[in-house]
Design a protein around this motif. Structure first.
Motif, PDB file in Angstrom:
ATOM      1  N   UNK A   1      32.124  50.418  31.688  1.00 55.74           N
ATOM      2  CA  UNK A   1      32.922  50.166  31.228  1.00 55.74           C
ATOM      3  C   UNK A   1      33.278  50.206  30.088  1.00 55.74           C
ATOM      4  N   UNK A   2      33.960  50.568  29.002  1.00 56.65           N
ATOM      5  CA  UNK A   2      33.444  51.277  27.874  1.00 56.65           C
ATOM      6  C   UNK A   2      34.245  49.205  26.931  1.00 56.65           C
ATOM      7  N   UNK A   3      33.739  48.605  26.511  1.00 53.59           N
ATOM      8  CA  UNK A   3      34.787  47.790  25.842  1.00 53.59           C
ATOM      9  C   UNK A   3      35.836  48.074  25.108  1.00 53.59           C
ATOM     10  N   UNK A   4      37.179  47.826  25.049  1.00 54.10           N
ATOM     11  CA  UNK A   4      38.489  47.734  24.448  1.00 54.10           C
ATOM     12  C   UNK A   4      37.876  47.573  22.635  1.00 54.10           C
ATOM     13  N   UNK A  22      55.573  45.498  27.418  1.00 54.32           N
ATOM     14  CA  UNK A  22      53.734  45.097  27.858  1.00 54.32           C
ATOM     15  C   UNK A  22      52.960  45.436  26.730  1.00 54.32           C
ATOM     16  N   UNK A  25      53.634  41.153  25.910  1.00 57.92           N
ATOM     17  CA  UNK A  25      52.855  41.084  26.815  1.00 57.92           C
ATOM     18  C   UNK A  25      51.183  40.524  26.455  1.00 57.92           C
ATOM     19  N   UNK A  29      49.261  36.931  25.794  1.00 57.12           N
ATOM     20  CA  UNK A  29      48.172  36.171  26.742  1.00 57.12           C
ATOM     21  C   UNK A  29      46.972  36.609  25.674  1.00 57.12           C
ATOM     22  N   UNK A  59      52.536  30.548  29.229  1.00 53.74           N
ATOM     23  CA  UNK A  59      51.213  30.711  29.381  1.00 53.74           C
ATOM     24  C   UNK A  59      50.635  29.846  28.497  1.00 53.74           C
TER      25      UNK A  59
ATOM     26  N   UNK C 151      35.164  48.212  42.352  1.00 61.71           N
ATOM     27  CA  UNK C 151      34.303  47.340  41.318  1.00 61.71           C
ATOM     28  C   UNK C 151      34.340  45.899  41.934  1.00 61.71           C
ATOM     29  N   UNK C 206      30.072  43.332  38.208  1.00 60.19           N
ATOM     30  CA  UNK C 206      30.278  42.326  36.922  1.00 60.19           C
ATOM     31  C   UNK C 206      30.711  41.501  36.897  1.00 60.19           C
ATOM     32  N   UNK C 211      40.005  34.214  34.158  1.00 58.54           N
ATOM     33  CA  UNK C 211      40.446  33.155  33.733  1.00 58.54           C
ATOM     34  C   UNK C 211      40.797  33.434  32.366  1.00 58.54           C
ATOM     35  N   UNK C 213      41.141  36.183  29.243  1.00 57.92           N
ATOM     36  CA  UNK C 213      42.126  36.775  29.190  1.00 57.92           C
ATOM     37  C   UNK C 213      41.014  38.389  28.341  1.00 57.92           C
ATOM     38  N   UNK C 217      40.321  42.248  29.231  1.00 56.18           N
ATOM     39  CA  UNK C 217      41.055  43.186  28.898  1.00 56.18           C
ATOM     40  C   UNK C 217      40.170  44.153  29.268  1.00 56.18           C
ATOM     41  N   UNK C 218      38.427  44.515  29.421  1.00 59.51           N
ATOM     42  CA  UNK C 218      37.702  45.508  29.796  1.00 59.51           C
ATOM     43  C   UNK C 218      38.334  45.925  31.536  1.00 59.51           C
ATOM     44  N   UNK C 219      38.607  44.977  32.082  1.00 59.95           N
ATOM     45  CA  UNK C 219      39.450  45.829  33.582  1.00 59.95           C
ATOM     46  C   UNK C 219      40.620  46.120  33.951  1.00 59.95           C
ATOM     47  N   UNK C 222      43.152  49.381  37.249  1.00 61.40           N
ATOM     48  CA  UNK C 222      43.522  49.174  38.603  1.00 61.40           C
ATOM     49  C   UNK C 222      44.327  49.418  39.654  1.00 61.40           C
ATOM     50  N   UNK C 241      47.256  32.427  34.751  1.00 66.94           N
ATOM     51  CA  UNK C 241      46.919  32.942  33.392  1.00 66.94           C
ATOM     52  C   UNK C 241      45.631  34.295  34.220  1.00 66.94           C
ATOM     53  N   UNK C 244      48.491  37.088  35.585  1.00 66.12           N
ATOM     54  CA  UNK C 244      48.601  37.655  33.817  1.00 66.12           C
ATOM     55  C   UNK C 244      46.977  38.597  33.911  1.00 66.12           C
ATOM     56  N   UNK C 245      46.187  38.028  33.577  1.00 63.80           N
ATOM     57  CA  UNK C 245      44.853  39.090  34.140  1.00 63.80           C
ATOM     58  C   UNK C 245      44.650  40.181  34.959  1.00 63.80           C
ATOM     59  N   UNK C 247      46.950  41.268  36.559  1.00 62.64           N
ATOM     60  CA  UNK C 247      48.067  42.846  36.065  1.00 62.64           C
ATOM     61  C   UNK C 247      48.411  43.503  35.441  1.00 62.64           C
ATOM     62  N   UNK C 248      47.417  42.693  34.287  1.00 58.54           N
ATOM     63  CA  UNK C 248      46.894  43.602  32.776  1.00 58.54           C
ATOM     64  C   UNK C 248      45.669  44.478  33.464  1.00 58.54           C
ATOM     65  N   UNK C 284      52.536  45.047  41.183  1.00 52.20           N
ATOM     66  CA  UNK C 284      52.605  44.906  38.998  1.00 52.20           C
ATOM     67  C   UNK C 284      54.143  46.066  39.781  1.00 52.20           C
TER      68      UNK C 284
END
Lengths: 188, 130, 290
Positions: A1-4, A22, A25, A29, A59, C151, C206, C211, C213, C217-219, C222, C241, C244-245, C247-248, C284
């Protein structure tokens, strides 16, 4: 997977004002642990209308268990918005380092709704003094609903040593059938 | 217990309030199920039909207003009556409850016999229809 | 007066206290009929932590003085085993209810753009993601035409190595039907079977902390997430957390499965509970406002 691509904290703070919820949000986070983000988050959490964004802000804020954050969130216990005041109470209950210093002031708050929320915070706050403060509320608070909330919060830790405290509470509010029922059930 | 007894979901984060309302309503002939916040109540209402909801306002995770809105939305979609019982009597709270879809907004303390009378009144149609 | 430490069971009031505490904390409520089970497990917790009385142990649990007490309590009061096709009704839900909805939402099986992405987190030694792969290969009518990515992710690098190697003993495979075992596994000796290379290589593994964040971010994007029997162990802020991760990591409208005794009602309101014939799953929301 490419890292953002990595995003700087300054970019994320700017992103807190994005029109897209979004994006806000994700920014809230992503600001976990960034001390410089505390003020921008405290400035915005009260006005944020999207519950999912507000939860992300809370959070991240609750992760900074500092006096500044605790004081900034405690203000919202008096909010007109039921969602905000209960969410603020939840965040405070996860801040055992800084919340204790606020408690004496919250116990004296003229708004009995704030004192009730304080009892709920104490119910979940992992702190050895929590039970002592709840006992003080049961003993002294002038409002029966606050006393009832404090009894509810104390209930899991109730021992024989609390019997006199509870019986005195019932005598203070003889016309409250709920309080009587609760104390009788607790002492049974 | 029989199927003709009306079924009530008591929603409150305070265990003492849940116990009190459950005892009053059980003694009055209702079948009572409990939930400790609005979100748990949504999950419960998705799998079980109820004739009445007795709901607190201030609750963690999902407060009473949002719960009632969810109850009336497509997520659950039930027309069953809702009584909100609050510890607060701020101006605007009752309007907020009715706007969310509650049938009645009461402020604590509610005399026990009044709660039972209201519960019977609000469920009478649904019981008669069975 | 009874004492948990002397093995004579909890007093009724002690049982009530721990029951209410556990319900408040996890949403799991034990019926009166579970009294014996709960008593035995609590006695174990009290003794194992070196306390003389229930009251002393419960006091430490309540005030958070000893952070290890709660995870041990949860572990004692919930069953946690890893084996193939565990909590199979959720895979039924995946095949019969969730995937049809995912395909419909993404334009139908013939017009869907991009893969259907399924995440198993934590995937531990691989039983869960491989169970998903097996059920899809054996039972999902669209498996030959719709691209599916599975995955697996876990915080523990050692279990990920085992997932990569994918060889399992009898106990882990007890629920795998014999024809499936014959078709998709090869014996590797000592009563162990290794899952076929084609399936192993199709699984993306992977290491990640749910927890974290930044790492999460690379997930992205889905359609379905299985996050079973882990959030219950986290403290309040960590579970929030993590939710929320996740969810993202999900598309709007995507589906989240928790363990069968877990509930989002103690964690976060950001997902919408949805009823399927097989039980409750979380979605979601598609719009921003819940």
């Amino acid at each position: 997977m490419p890292e953002p691509p990595a995003v700087s904290a300054d970019d994320l703070i700017r992103q807190l004002d994005d029109a897209d919820p979004e994006a806000r949000r994700v920014a809230a986070l992503g600001l976990e642990g960034v001390a410089g983000a505390v003020e921008p988050l405290l400035d915005r959490v009260g006005a944020e209308e999207q519950p999912a964004v507000r939860d992300a802000m809370l959070t991240t804020l609750a992760g900074h268990d500092t006096d500044r954050v605790a004081a900034g969130l405690a203000v919202h216990l008096a909010s007109e918005d039921a969602g905000l005041r209960t969410a603020a109470a939840e965040a405070l209950a996860a801040m055992p380092v800084s919340v204790p210093a606020l408690v004496p002031r919250l116990l004296e708050d003229p708004d009995h709704d704030v004192r009730m929320l304080c009892a709920r915070v104490l119910a979940d706050l992992p702190h050895p003094e929590a039970l002592t403060w709840l006992a003080v509320m049961i003993k002294d608070d002038p409002h029966p609903n606050v006393v009832a909330s404090a009894i509810d919060a104390l209930l899991p830790s109730l021992g024989p040593e609390h019997a006199e405290l509870l019986q005195r509470a019932v005598r203070r509010f003889p016309d409250d059938p709920f309080l009587r029922f609760t104390v009788e059930a607790a002492l049974r | 217990m029989t199927e003709t007894q009306p079924k009530v979901l008591v929603v409150d984060d305070a265990a003492t309030v849940r116990a009190y309302h459950s005892t009053l309503l059980t003694e009055a002939g209702f079948r009572v199920v409990q939930a400790a916040n609005g979100l748990e109540a949504v999950e419960t209402a998705l799998t079980t039909p109820f004739d009445l909801f007795v709901v607190d306002v201030n609750m963690p995770k999902m407060n009473g207003y949002t719960f009632v809105e969810t109850l009336r939305s497509d997520t659950v979609g039930t027309p069953a009556p809702v009584v909100m019982i609050s510890t607060e009597d701020r101006p605007g709270d009752a309007d907020r409850a009715y706007a969310a879809g509650a049938n009645l907004y009461l402020v604590k303390p509610v005399p026990p016999e009044r709660l039972v009378r209201i519960a019977r009144l609000l469920t009478a149609d649904r019981v008669a229809a069975r | 007066m009874t004492s948990a430490a002397t093995g004579t069971g909890l007093a009724k009031a002690e049982f009530e206290k721990i029951r209410e505490y556990f319900y408040r904390r996890t949403g799991i409520q034990f019926a009166d009929s579970k009294r014996y089970f709960v008593d035995k497990r609590i006695e174990h917790c009290v003794r194992a932590a070196g306390f003389d009385t229930f009251a002393a142990w419960f006091g430490a649990l309540r005030t958070g003085d000893r952070p290890g007490l709660l995870p041990e309590l949860i572990s004692q009061l919930t069953v946690n085993e890893t084996y193939f096709l565990r909590e199979d009704y959720q895979f039924d839900a995946l095949l019969n209810s969730v995937l049809p909805r995912v395909l419909a939402a993404r334009g139908g099986p013939d017009r869907i753009a991009g893969p259907v992405k399924i995440l198993s987190l934590p995937c531990a030694s691989g039983e869960e993601p491989y169970s998903i792969a097996l059920r899809l290969l054996e039972e999902w009518p669209h498996i030959d035409t719709v691209d599916v990515e599975i995955h697996g992710a876990d915080i523990d690098g050692e279990v990920l190595e085992r997932a990569r190697h994918a060889s399992y003993g009898e106990r882990s495979l007890q629920r795998v039907p014999a024809p499936w075992l014959a078709r998709h596994f090869s014996p590797v000796g000592a009563g162990r079977y290794q899952i076929d290379d084609g399936i192993r290589e199709a699984l993306t593994l992977r290491q990640v902390n749910v927890c974290d964040t930044a790492a999460m971010r690379s997930f992205r994007d889905f359609d379905v997430v299985f996050c079973r029997n882990v959030l219950i162990y986290f403290d309040d802020l960590s579970s929030r957390r993590a939710a929320e991760n996740l969810y993202g990591a999900m598309r709007p409208g995507a589906y989240l499965f928790l363990g069968h005794s877990e509930s989002m009602s103690r964690i976060s309101p950001i997902f919408t509970p949805t009823r399927l014939p097989e039980g409750i799953v979380y979605q979601r929301p598609t719009g921003a406002k819940r």
